[in-house]
Design a protein around this motif. Structure first.
Motif, mmCIF file in Angstrom:
data_model
loop_
_atom_site.group_PDB
_atom_site.id
_atom_site.type_symbol
_atom_site.label_atom_id
_atom_site.label_comp_id
_atom_site.label_asym_id
_atom_site.label_seq_id
_atom_site.Cartn_x
_atom_site.Cartn_y
_atom_site.Cartn_z
ATOM 1 N N GLY A 58 -2.922 0.270 2.612
ATOM 2 C CA GLY A 58 -3.763 -0.475 1.745
ATOM 3 C C GLY A 58 -5.055 -0.458 1.808
ATOM 4 O O GLY A 58 -5.921 -0.568 0.719
ATOM 5 N N ASN A 61 -5.998 2.453 -0.642
ATOM 6 C CA ASN A 61 -5.945 2.187 -2.057
ATOM 7 C C ASN A 61 -7.216 1.465 -2.459
ATOM 8 O O ASN A 61 -7.478 1.724 -3.329
ATOM 9 N N ALA A 62 -7.586 0.598 -1.669
ATOM 10 C CA ALA A 62 -8.939 -0.273 -1.884
ATOM 11 C C ALA A 62 -9.932 0.862 -2.076
ATOM 12 O O ALA A 62 -11.071 0.788 -2.879
ATOM 13 N N ASP A 304 -9.435 -8.595 -6.397
ATOM 14 C CA ASP A 304 -7.860 -8.773 -6.247
ATOM 15 C C ASP A 304 -7.356 -8.438 -7.766
ATOM 16 O O ASP A 304 -6.292 -7.691 -7.741
ATOM 17 N N TYR A 307 -7.383 -4.588 -8.199
ATOM 18 C CA TYR A 307 -6.432 -3.963 -7.428
ATOM 19 C C TYR A 307 -4.968 -4.141 -8.060
ATOM 20 O O TYR A 307 -4.303 -3.194 -7.858
ATOM 21 N N TYR A 312 -1.210 -0.731 -7.632
ATOM 22 C CA TYR A 312 -0.873 -0.590 -6.196
ATOM 23 C C TYR A 312 0.292 -1.324 -5.686
ATOM 24 O O TYR A 312 0.274 -2.643 -5.811
ATOM 25 N N TYR A 316 -3.547 -4.793 0.212
ATOM 26 C CA TYR A 316 -4.698 -4.164 0.747
ATOM 27 C C TYR A 316 -5.057 -4.633 2.062
ATOM 28 O O TYR A 316 -5.792 -4.028 2.858
ATOM 29 N N GLY A 320 -8.869 -3.794 3.684
ATOM 30 C CA GLY A 320 -8.996 -3.314 2.475
ATOM 31 C C GLY A 320 -10.285 -3.499 1.673
ATOM 32 O O GLY A 320 -11.021 -2.734 1.307
ATOM 33 N N TYR A 324 -13.261 -0.862 0.763
ATOM 34 C CA TYR A 324 -13.846 -0.914 -0.488
ATOM 35 C C TYR A 324 -15.434 -1.121 -0.322
ATOM 36 O O TYR A 324 -16.115 -0.090 -0.917
#
Length: 402
Positions: A58, A61-62, A304, A307, A312, A316, A320, A324
């Motif tokens: 998570g 991904n962020a 949000d 994302y 994904y 997150y 997350g 980020y």
């Protein structure tokens, strides 16, 4: 023959000139192409496999989202590339990943780690290579220090900064005075035990009845829980991470301790905790996560939405937003200093970043000065902010509530 020789010489001379002109043109195009396609790499390190993978994936991904947005902005003089490195929540694996990162001359900075023992293993490697490491999730208090500064900075709060508001809430708001502590034997677990005992000592009338240590990877906690059952405590503090914490909660319920409150910090605040413990057993468990709820963060909705739109599949998670912001702090430093590592280190330590978490700056040892936390509770199979929960409104009662 003489005329032909002169003509041939002229033609050859002309061909040479044209060749030189074409060559110059080709050289210029190649140089421009190289300039346009210059790539600067940033390493992301976290648990991408294993029992804590949900936390790492998570956050990764962020992090990727932030880098993609930076590339799409067109405001950079080069392309950024993320190098994903799995530390598997294991110090040895993390050290190998860090060695791989510092061996790549194109990697200008690293953003890493959810586990404090893993960060402890990699920090000397990044320091030796003079590559800046921005910690996104590991919260061991000694990771940011005069010894590790300026190469190590951290956007997340420390364990002490997480435990303090949770203890105040559990003692003052919930009235829980008599405690059992269960923590794992890692430096993370030991630091949590110390932090919780210190917080309890600040309040009159509190008591630590028992302290038990467990091993990471242990699956049977019944002997410890059977002992705690005889101690009639008001609550259990768990100072470990997701899988062991979930098994402790599930087995506690199986032994009839379902009316004993369990609390912990962000190490257990994950959807995997509820899945492993079972929603019924996890109901009413309390944990604190760093930062505000995403709905209260500046730009939280935009993050949000972005994302979700990026496709994904994994949430997150609690960290997350930290990954980020860590990515964006590195991006801003690169804009100011370029990929020169020494200049980049200096730019990161002097950062003043207005991001999801608010305004992040670093103190004299690289620790964030931006501290906030949110108390959450498991309600109907989900982590819910305490202030928005049925427990806060009085519609439901926590385990052991009078």
């Amino acid at each position: 023959m003489k005329r032909l020789s002169k003509l041939t010489i002229k033609l050859l001379a002309l061909m040479m000139v044209l060749s030189l002109v074409a060559g110059c043109g080709t050289q210029g195009t190649t140089s421009e192409s190289k300039s346009e396609s210059k790539t600067v790499k940033i390493a992301f390190l976290g648990p991408l496999t294993g029992s804590n993978a949900m936390q790492g994936v998570g956050a990764r991904n962020a992090f990727q989202l932030a880098i993609k947005q930076a590339n799409d902005s067109g405001k950079l003089a080069y392309k950024l590339e993320v190098v994903d490195l799995d530390d598997a929540s294991n110090p040895g694996t993390g050290a190998s990943a860090a060695q791989k990162a510092v061996a790549d001359p194109a990697i200008a900075a690293a953003v890493g780690h959810w586990n404090s023992p893993v960060a402890e293993a990699t920090i000397p490697i990044f320091k030796s290579a003079e590559i800046p490491l921005v910690i996104w999730g590991a919260i061991g208090p000694k990771l940011t220090s005069a010894d590790n500064y300026p190469y190590v900075t951290r956007v997340a709060p420390t364990q002490v900064q997480e435990n303090s508001p949770l203890a105040a809430f559990a003692i003052n708001d919930l009235g829980r005075k008599k405690w059992a502590i269960i923590s794992d034997t890692s430096t993370y677990g030991k630091s949590n035990t110390d932090a919780w005992k210190n917080e309890l000592a600040k309040s009159a009338g509190t008591e630590v009845v028992s302290v038990d240590e467990i091993q990471v990877g242990q699956i049977d906690f019944r002997p410890i829980l059977s002992k705690i059952k005889t101690e009639n405590v008001d609550a259990i503090y768990f100072g470990g991470v997701v899988m062991e914490g979930a098994m402790v909660r599930r087995q506690a319920n199986e032994l009839g301790l379902n009316n004993t409150l369990l609390v912990g910090i962000s190490g257990i605040l994950d959807d995997k905790y509820i899945e492993t413990a079972g929603s019924e057993a996890a109901e009413g468990v309390i944990a604190t996560k760093p930062g505000k709820d995403i709905s209260e963060m500046t730009g939280g909705k935009a993050f949000d939405d972005a994302y979700t739109q990026a496709g994904y599949k994994e949430p997150y998670g609690a960290y997350g937003p930290y990954a980020y912001d860590a990515a964006n702090i590195v991006v801003e430093a690169l804009k100011q200093a370029g990929p020169d590592k020494k200049a980049l280190v200096d730019a990161i330590t002097k950062a003043k970043h207005d991001g999801l978490l608010g305004t992040t700056t670093f103190n004299e040892v690289g620790q964030t000065t931006n501290i906030a936390s949110t108390i959450s509770v498991v309600q109907d199979g989900k982590w819910v902010a305490w202030d928005a929960s049925k427990y806060k409104s009085g519609e439901r009662k926590l385990p052991g509530a009078k």
